[in-house]
Design a protein around this motif. Structure first.
Motif, short mmCIF file in Angstrom:
data_model
loop_
_atom_site.label_atom_id
_atom_site.label_comp_id
_atom_site.label_asym_id
_atom_site.label_seq_id
_atom_site.Cartn_x
_atom_site.Cartn_y
_atom_site.Cartn_z
N VAL A 78 0.75 -1.26 0.00
CA VAL A 78 -0.18 0.04 -0.06
C VAL A 78 0.85 1.31 0.18
O VAL A 78 2.00 1.32 0.72
N ILE A 79 0.69 2.23 -1.05
CA ILE A 79 1.34 3.39 -0.86
C ILE A 79 0.30 4.51 -0.68
O ILE A 79 -0.49 4.48 -1.46
N LEU A 80 0.88 5.41 0.33
CA LEU A 80 -0.05 6.78 0.48
C LEU A 80 0.91 7.82 0.06
O LEU A 80 1.99 8.20 0.30
N GLY A 81 -0.08 8.47 -0.92
CA GLY A 81 0.77 9.71 -1.88
C GLY A 81 0.60 11.14 -1.31
O GLY A 81 0.78 11.95 -1.71
N GLY A 82 0.61 11.33 0.31
CA GLY A 82 0.37 12.42 0.94
C GLY A 82 -0.93 13.10 1.12
O GLY A 82 -1.93 12.53 0.61
N ASP A 83 -0.86 14.15 1.97
CA ASP A 83 -2.29 14.72 2.40
C ASP A 83 -2.94 13.60 3.13
O ASP A 83 -4.32 13.55 3.01
N VAL A 107 2.48 -0.83 4.32
CA VAL A 107 2.18 0.36 4.07
C VAL A 107 3.28 1.41 4.11
O VAL A 107 4.08 1.48 5.09
N TYR A 108 3.52 2.17 2.80
CA TYR A 108 4.70 3.12 2.76
C TYR A 108 3.99 4.57 2.57
O TYR A 108 3.01 4.50 1.73
N ALA A 109 4.55 5.50 3.19
CA ALA A 109 3.76 6.87 2.86
C ALA A 109 4.76 7.99 2.72
O ALA A 109 6.11 7.98 3.00
N VAL A 110 4.19 9.17 2.07
CA VAL A 110 5.07 10.38 2.13
C VAL A 110 4.25 11.41 2.58
O VAL A 110 3.07 11.41 2.51
N TYR A 111 4.86 12.40 3.05
CA TYR A 111 3.97 13.80 3.50
C TYR A 111 3.48 14.48 2.31
O TYR A 111 4.46 14.80 1.35
N ASP A 121 4.45 15.99 13.58
CA ASP A 121 5.17 15.28 14.51
C ASP A 121 4.11 14.00 14.92
O ASP A 121 4.65 12.86 15.27
N GLY A 122 2.98 14.40 15.28
CA GLY A 122 1.96 13.46 15.86
C GLY A 122 1.61 12.47 14.86
O GLY A 122 1.48 11.20 15.16
N LEU A 123 1.45 12.83 13.51
CA LEU A 123 1.17 11.82 12.37
C LEU A 123 2.59 10.89 12.36
O LEU A 123 2.24 9.61 12.30
N GLU A 124 3.48 11.39 12.34
CA GLU A 124 4.88 10.62 12.19
C GLU A 124 4.78 9.27 13.36
O GLU A 124 5.04 8.30 13.29
N ALA A 125 4.50 9.71 14.51
CA ALA A 125 4.52 8.98 15.72
C ALA A 125 3.47 8.01 15.60
O ALA A 125 3.70 6.61 15.84
N LEU A 126 2.29 8.35 15.01
CA LEU A 126 1.02 7.30 14.61
C LEU A 126 1.42 6.36 13.81
O LEU A 126 1.27 5.11 13.85
N MET A 127 2.31 6.86 12.64
CA MET A 127 2.63 5.73 11.58
C MET A 127 3.63 4.93 12.09
O MET A 127 3.33 3.56 11.98
N ALA A 128 4.44 5.38 12.95
CA ALA A 128 5.32 4.14 13.63
C ALA A 128 4.54 3.18 14.40
O ALA A 128 4.96 2.20 14.41
N ALA A 129 3.68 3.74 15.06
CA ALA A 129 2.79 2.80 16.23
C ALA A 129 1.96 1.74 15.23
O ALA A 129 1.73 0.92 15.61
N VAL A 132 3.54 1.77 9.79
CA VAL A 132 3.53 2.43 8.37
C VAL A 132 5.09 3.05 8.37
O VAL A 132 5.44 3.74 9.18
N THR A 133 5.79 2.70 7.10
CA THR A 133 6.97 3.23 6.93
C THR A 133 6.84 4.77 6.14
O THR A 133 6.27 4.64 5.10
N LEU A 134 7.11 5.78 6.96
CA LEU A 134 7.46 7.10 6.27
C LEU A 134 8.58 7.12 5.54
O LEU A 134 9.72 7.31 5.91
N LEU A 135 8.57 7.66 4.21
CA LEU A 135 9.63 7.91 3.46
C LEU A 135 9.80 9.17 3.15
O LEU A 135 9.18 10.16 2.49
#
Length: 285
Positions: A78-83, A107-111, A121-129, A132-135
């Motif tokens: 799964v790839i999330l394209g931001g927003d 799941v992989y994502a970009v901002y 910052d909250g979104l990054e912490a939530l992704m880690a939990a 989800v891999t933030l690139l």
């Protein structure tokens, strides 16, 4: 006393306005799953038939289990394209979306720009939990039967629009560039490139214009975005490492400002990777 024809005309206008509003609300709430076969020049044979679920611009929209879980066992990544969110969207709703997607595949994502305006910052912490891999201007290998392709995530410029760093380099290998899929929120990124450094680029941001008019097109997009509003785009760059890149710009799944769309229904995408020539096939669900 109002003439009968005036009353009839007023009633007709009101009915037409109500029908138009209903249509625009319906398009914004659609859960279309657009399907396409995508041939990539350097795709290793073990990846032939692998599937990506690409979703961009969720904003304030909540995914439903019925739509997402029907894809379980059918998509590989799964790839999330931001927003992924916007201001005033509670992290609990974002958590619901991320956990639902993480159930079916990695799941992989970009901002995107609105992620930085909301709570990065909250979104990054939530992704880690949520696993989800933030690139952020990073490459990660996707593996299949001992072979790999590369997924590159381009971070949205946090402080100055279009101030993108160079795309991270891939490891040097004998035989030239390996297959690369690159995800970037804003397709305007291509304006900064002398050559597209990937076989496939996935982007969003435009919403396809969100409100488009027959014959006139999107009403709120500038010249560049009117040219690159949504859909598939192809290049020929025979002197570059990636000779025939393709780009998909999604209309996105959510909306911005008003929860309405016109001639521009909300969508997500299931892309089937192909190492053999294949025409695009689109199917709505």
């Amino acid at each position: 006393m109002v003439a009968p024809w005036v009353a009839w005309a007023g009633a007709g206008v009101a009915a037409a306005a109500a029908a138009l509003f209903a249509r625009m609300s319906y398009e914004a709430r659609l859960q279309l799953v657009q399907q396409a076969d995508v041939r990539l020049e350097r795709l290793p044979q073990p990846f032939d038939g692998c599937k990506l679920l690409f979703i961009s611009d969720l904003h304030s929209r909540r995914l439903t289990g019925k739509t997402v879980r029907q894809l379980a066992g059918t998509v590989d990544w799964v790839i999330l394209g931001g927003d992924i969110m916007e201001r005033n969207v509670p992290l609990s709703q974002v958590e619901h979306n991320l956990k639902l997607l993480a159930e079916i595949a990695p799941v992989y994502a970009v901002y995107g720009n609105h992620d930085y305006k909301a709570d990065p910052d909250g979104l990054e912490a939530l992704m880690a939990a949520c696993g989800v891999t933030l690139l952020r201007d990073e490459n990660v290998p996707l593996m299949q039967n001992g072979r790999r392709i590369w997924l590159t995530g381009v971070d949205y410029p946090r402080y100055k629009r279009n101030d993108y760093p160079p795309v991270p380099q891939l490891p040097t290998v004998e035989g030239g560039a390996e297959c690369r899929i690159l995800v970037v929120h804003d397709p305007a990124w291509i304006q900064k490139q002398t050559a597209i450094p990937a076989d496939l680029v996935l982007a969003g941001h435009t919403h396809g214009g969100q409100i488009t008019l027959p014959w006139l097109g999107p009403v709120r997009l500038n010249k560049f975005y009117r040219q690159y509003a949504s859909g598939w785009f192809d290049w020929e760059q025979p002197e570059a490492a990636f000779r025939r890149p393709r780009m998909l710009i999604s209309r996105g799944f959510g909306t911005r400002r008003v929860p309405l769309r016109l001639c521009c229904p909300a969508e997500m995408h299931v892309l089937t990777l192909r190492s053999e020539p294949s025409g695009n096939t689109w199917m709505n669900k």
